[in-house]
Design an enzyme around this catalytic site. Structure first.
Site, PDB file in Angstrom:
ATOM      1  N   CYS A 165      16.526  -6.358   0.453  1.00 23.51           N
ATOM      2  CA  CYS A 165      16.544  -7.772   1.302  1.00 23.51           C
ATOM      3  C   CYS A 165      17.981  -8.206   1.174  1.00 23.51           C
ATOM      4  O   CYS A 165      18.175  -9.033   1.714  1.00 23.51           O
ATOM      5  CB  CYS A 165      15.294  -8.621   0.872  1.00 23.51           C
ATOM      6  SG  CYS A 165      15.377  -9.085  -0.865  1.00 23.51           S
ATOM      7  N   GLU A 201       0.868  -1.227   0.054  1.00 24.35           N
ATOM      8  CA  GLU A 201      -0.041  -0.173  -0.061  1.00 24.35           C
ATOM      9  C   GLU A 201       0.909   1.171   0.019  1.00 24.35           C
ATOM     10  O   GLU A 201       0.288   2.409  -0.183  1.00 24.35           O
ATOM     11  CB  GLU A 201      -0.967  -0.022   1.288  1.00 24.35           C
ATOM     12  CG  GLU A 201      -0.304  -0.016   2.508  1.00 24.35           C
ATOM     13  CD  GLU A 201      -0.041  -1.351   2.968  1.00 24.35           C
ATOM     14  OE1 GLU A 201       0.479  -2.458   2.341  1.00 24.35           O
ATOM     15  OE2 GLU A 201      -0.130  -1.878   4.028  1.00 24.35           O
TER      16      GLU A 201
HETATM   17  P1  NAD Z   1       6.030  -5.847   5.311  1.00 24.53           P
HETATM   18  O1  NAD Z   1       6.066  -6.966   5.845  1.00 24.53           O
HETATM   19  O2  NAD Z   1       5.496  -4.669   6.216  1.00 24.53           O
HETATM   20  O3  NAD Z   1       4.837  -5.793   4.223  1.00 24.53           O
HETATM   21  C1  NAD Z   1       4.828  -6.731   3.236  1.00 24.53           C
HETATM   22  C2  NAD Z   1       3.327  -6.991   2.646  1.00 24.53           C
HETATM   23  O4  NAD Z   1       2.690  -7.371   3.608  1.00 24.53           O
HETATM   24  C3  NAD Z   1       2.619  -5.741   2.305  1.00 24.53           C
HETATM   25  O5  NAD Z   1       1.861  -6.054   1.053  1.00 24.53           O
HETATM   26  C4  NAD Z   1       1.835  -5.431   3.729  1.00 24.53           C
HETATM   27  O6  NAD Z   1       0.432  -4.816   3.102  1.00 24.53           O
HETATM   28  C5  NAD Z   1       1.342  -6.843   4.241  1.00 24.53           C
HETATM   29  N1  NAD Z   1       1.290  -6.794   5.481  1.00 24.53           N
HETATM   30  C6  NAD Z   1       1.965  -5.874   6.440  1.00 24.53           C
HETATM   31  N2  NAD Z   1       1.657  -6.165   7.567  1.00 24.53           N
HETATM   32  C7  NAD Z   1       0.745  -7.196   7.740  1.00 24.53           C
HETATM   33  C8  NAD Z   1      -0.113  -7.864   8.688  1.00 24.53           C
HETATM   34  N3  NAD Z   1       0.113  -7.678   9.942  1.00 24.53           N
HETATM   35  N4  NAD Z   1      -0.913  -8.840   8.305  1.00 24.53           N
HETATM   36  C9  NAD Z   1      -1.023  -9.037   6.947  1.00 24.53           C
HETATM   37  N5  NAD Z   1      -0.405  -8.481   5.959  1.00 24.53           N
HETATM   38  C10 NAD Z   1       0.442  -7.507   6.374  1.00 24.53           C
HETATM   39  O7  NAD Z   1       7.124  -5.351   4.519  1.00 24.53           O
HETATM   40  P2  NAD Z   1       7.763  -4.071   3.842  1.00 24.53           P
HETATM   41  O8  NAD Z   1       8.155  -3.289   4.894  1.00 24.53           O
HETATM   42  O9  NAD Z   1       6.753  -3.766   2.882  1.00 24.53           O
HETATM   43  O10 NAD Z   1       9.004  -4.536   3.137  1.00 24.53           O
HETATM   44  C11 NAD Z   1      10.217  -4.680   3.700  1.00 24.53           C
HETATM   45  C12 NAD Z   1      10.648  -6.216   4.078  1.00 24.53           C
HETATM   46  O11 NAD Z   1      10.513  -7.008   3.107  1.00 24.53           O
HETATM   47  C13 NAD Z   1      11.788  -6.283   4.868  1.00 24.53           C
HETATM   48  O12 NAD Z   1      11.927  -6.994   5.867  1.00 24.53           O
HETATM   49  C14 NAD Z   1      12.591  -7.053   3.662  1.00 24.53           C
HETATM   50  O13 NAD Z   1      13.778  -7.631   4.148  1.00 24.53           O
HETATM   51  C15 NAD Z   1      11.390  -7.815   3.051  1.00 24.53           C
HETATM   52  N6  NAD Z   1      11.778  -8.157   1.870  1.00 24.53           N
HETATM   53  C16 NAD Z   1      12.287  -9.587   1.358  1.00 24.53           C
HETATM   54  C17 NAD Z   1      12.892 -10.150   0.355  1.00 24.53           C
HETATM   55  C18 NAD Z   1      13.052 -11.545   0.226  1.00 24.53           C
HETATM   56  O14 NAD Z   1      13.054 -11.627  -1.034  1.00 24.53           O
HETATM   57  N7  NAD Z   1      13.252 -12.170   1.199  1.00 24.53           N
HETATM   58  C19 NAD Z   1      12.401  -9.282  -0.772  1.00 24.53           C
HETATM   59  C20 NAD Z   1      12.116  -7.866  -0.554  1.00 24.53           C
HETATM   60  C21 NAD Z   1      11.626  -7.490   0.662  1.00 24.53           C
END
Ligand code: NAD
Length: 500
Positions: free
Chosen positions: A282, A177
């Site tokens: 990441c 979002e």
């Molecule tokens: P995030 O976990 O906050 O959000 C990811 C997704 O989950 C979003 O679409 C969000 O709307 C949803 N979400 C968030 N909180 C939620 C909840 N409580 N319940 C259900 N859905 C929920 O992550 P972010 O801040 O958008 O991205 C950064 C993170 O992603 C970092 O930790 C990074 O390391 C990780 N990441 C990992 C990889 C990988 O390949 N391992 C790649 C890119 C990013």
């Protein structure tokens, strides 16, 4: 009319009936530029219904026809590259050229998906018994879903849906979002390329949308990329509801610098890996483990010198090396970790906390930060900070460095800088991390390999995209068939069939 990012359901942009919306910011200026609709349970269910309705015809569309859509999509993505990257920079903040690199990796996944007719080929054995043939084929699952993070709005959704749909599934994507526009625009291009309505649906939203996808019995499989606490929640909830789940989480990637490394090349590589995209990757390198006192001194001095000339500014200017952080909230979190590191007793060698740029005073800019003499017990070492903050840890031996990496909760990526083949081979062979580089700081697998960490960086059995992606989005069916000749007569067989 207000600028609102809505949903794409059954090939149509759906005007929002829900009342919940969220601000989307331009991180360079700090201004609210638009709103994103937050889908209700009912809206997500509509998207799932559209995907369910589209599945029978799409499943029976030949793989070469599905592939043709991917070829056209590749062309459209290339034609619209600048526009897509502007959307990414406007919402994420990363430098335009960096966004171009991300888009290139997204397109690579489309190219891989073009190989679907080959990738979906099964296995065949003739005459496994008298007049009996046997084969395995890989069938689509049905409605599949993807939930993606803010930091790669173009690339990460493309780790998922092109392979899912080219394998014959239909898909519901829930982008971040915080950075919704590029994912939505690229989905529209897929329709322009000939994807039938309902095959790919995009719902914007938050936890309510995600929970609907996790609980609806029509969704067969969920791919997730984001932070580890959410990944763990997605994995446990999705699997408890009988779904196939791959959930990729956070990271704290270490780079080992050995005393024999080409120091100047290592430091240049580390600058890009630690501070590129403002550390919001990441596969970023937020920890350098220097082996030996002299190595530590050289690494810190050389990085400090490069930080003094690091160009930080709006991502729309390609002369900049690094843009702002994504939101004020994330800025506060990252800056809070820098304050904490000082309290914990690490030596703050470069302090970006008071960084300001004229004309962009309200942007979420933090200058490059570096801590020396970081200890493994510190929170700045243990936690994923996800910002331009590099921690330098000093050790005496390669084994000590590797033990540190192995003991860390995350195991996404790592690398070693050395000229010693034996040291490098020992490292790649034994380190407990999923993606490993030798003199390569960001060992992100290309699209025809698969991407996945170990330990608490991935929940599930299969990595994402590449060969594992095809396996994730299909299920094996094995058929054993006899066409007896007309003169063959068999009596009832009561013993278990064997290969005669
Ligand atoms: P995030 O976990 O906050 O959000 C990811 C997704 O989950 C979003 O679409 C969000 O709307 C949803 N979400 C968030 N909180 C939620 C909840 N409580 N319940 C259900 N859905 C929920 O992550 P972010 O801040 O958008 O991205 C950064 C993170 O992603 C970092 O930790 C990074 O390391 C990780 N990441 C990992 C990889 C990988 O390949 N391992 C790649 C890119 C990013």
């Amino acid at each position: 009319m207000a600028n609102i990012v809505e949903h794409l359901i059954n090939g149509q942009t759906v005007s929002v009936s829900e009342t919940r919306q969220q601000d989307v910011f331009n991180p360079a200026t700090g201004e609210v530029t638009k709103q994103v609709a937050l889908a209700s349970k009912t809206t997500v269910e509509e998207a799932i219904s559209a995907a369910e309705a589209a599945f029978p015809a799409w499943r029976n569309t030949s793989p070469p026809k599905r592939m043709q859509v991917m070829f056209k999509l590749k062309y459209l993505l290339e034609q619209n590259a600048d526009k897509i990257c502007e959307m990414i920079t406007d919402e994420h903040g990363k430098v335009h050229n960096d966004a171009m690199g991300e888009l290139g990796r997204a397109i690579e996944n489309v190219e891989f998906a073009c190989g679907a007719p080959h990738l979906l080929k099964g296995e065949h054995s003739k005459n496994v018994g008298t007049s009996v043939d046997s084969w395995s084929e890989f069938q689509p699952l049905g409605v599949t879903a993807g939930i993606t993070p803010f930091n790669f709005p173009a690339m990460v959704p493309f780790w998922m849906w092109p392979l899912a749909v080219v394998a014959g599934n239909t898909f519901v994507l829930k982008p971040s979002e915080r950075t919704p526009s590029a994912s939505m625009f690229m989905a529209k291009l897929a329709h322009e390329a000939g994807l039938p309505p309902g095959v790919l649906n995009v719902v914007n939203g938050d936890k309510e949308a995600v929970d609907t996808l996790l609980h609806d019995p029509r969704v067969q499989a969920v791919s997730f990329v984001g932070s580890t606490p959410v990944a763990e929640y997605i994995y446990s909830t999705g699997t408890a509801n009988g779904k196939r789940v791959q959930a990729l989480g956070g990271a704290k990637n270490h780079a080992i610098v050995m005393p024999d490394a080409d120091m100047d090349n290592a430091v240049s590589a580390l600058m890009g890996a630690a501070y590129g995209s403002c550390g919001e990757r990441c596969m970023a390198i937020p920890v350098v483990v220097a082996v030996g006192e002299e190595t530590g001194n050289a690494v810190v001095a050389k990085i400090k010198a490069q930080l003094d000339v690091l160009k930080v500014g709006p991502g729309s200017d390609n002369d900049n090396d690094m843009g702002p952080l994504v939101t004020q909230q994330h800025y506060d979190k990252v800056k809070g970790y820098v304050d904490l590191g000082v309290e914990e007793g690490a030596e703050l060698v470069a302090d970006g906390r008071n960084f300001k740029i004229e004309g962009y005073e309200n942007g979420f800019f933090l200058g490059g930060c570096m801590f020396d003499h970081v200890k493994p017990g510190m929170k700045i070492y243990q936690d994923e900070i996800f910002g331009p903050v590099l921690c330098v840890v000093r050790v005496e031996t390669q084994q000590e460095a590797m033990d540190l990496i192995d003991a860390h909760e995350y195991g996404n990526g790592t690398c070693i800088f050395t000229r010693d083949g034996e040291a490098a081979r020992y490292f790649t062979d034994n380190i407990k991390v999923g993606m490993v580089g030798v003199n390569i700081p960001l060992p992100v697998p290309v699209s025809y390999h698969s991407f996945g960490g170990w330990k608490r960086s991935l929940f599930g059995d299969l990595s994402i995209y590449g060969p594992d992606g095809i396996r994730f989005y299909t299920r094996r069916k094995t058929i054993t068939q006899r066409w007896p000749s007309s003169n063959m007569r068999e009596g009832a067989a009561f013993s278990f069939p064997s290969n005669i």
